[in-house]
Write a protein that holds these residues in place. Structure first.
Motif: not given
Length: 133
Positions: A57-80
């Motif tokens: 969840i933390a990785v998805l959150a940080w990716d969603r706010v664009r602080a990190i780039d670990v997963v494709p944007d759509v994965v972070a968006q849907v994941g959150m």
């Protein structure tokens, strides 16, 4: 980014709590239905699995706010959005717990996590696009 940071801090505190439960701390009345003072082996394993979920969840959150780039944007968006639904379910599950300490403690925590994850899912706290590149 403040919402991802707040979410991560709350998850880190929950992780410490889950580690304590997994190690046998007599805090079971606050978790897993509140039926056990110290958790049985299966629930201790569940507490350890929770650590992995919190980290994801933390990785998805940080990716969603664009602080990190670990997963494709759509994965972070849907994941959150999935994370938001997970925490809404957590509100309901904690609210119907037979354990008053669990209800009184975990319902507010779940509400906080749901609100933070909703804000992140909606894109609030997102860093500028230039910060990624």
């Amino acid at each position: 980014m403040p919402f991802a940071l707040a979410l991560t801090v709350v998850l880190a505190l929950l992780a410490v709590f889950q580690i304590a439960l997994a190690l046998g701390a007599p805090l079971g009345r606050f978790a897993w239905g509140g039926q056990h003072r110290g958790l049985p082996a299966k629930l201790r394993i569940g507490s350890l699995v929770s650590l992995l979920i919190y980290a994801l969840i933390a990785v998805l959150a940080w990716d969603r706010v664009r602080a990190i780039d670990v997963v494709p944007d759509v994965v972070a968006q849907v994941g959150m959005w999935v994370v938001f639904a997970y925490f809404v379910l957590g509100i309901l599950m904690n609210a119907i717990s037979r354990s008053k300490p669990e209800r009184n403690t975990m319902v507010p925590v779940s509400i906080l996590l749901a609100v933070l994850s909703l804000l992140i899912a909606m894109g609030y706290g997102e860093l500028a696009m230039a910060a990624r590149g």
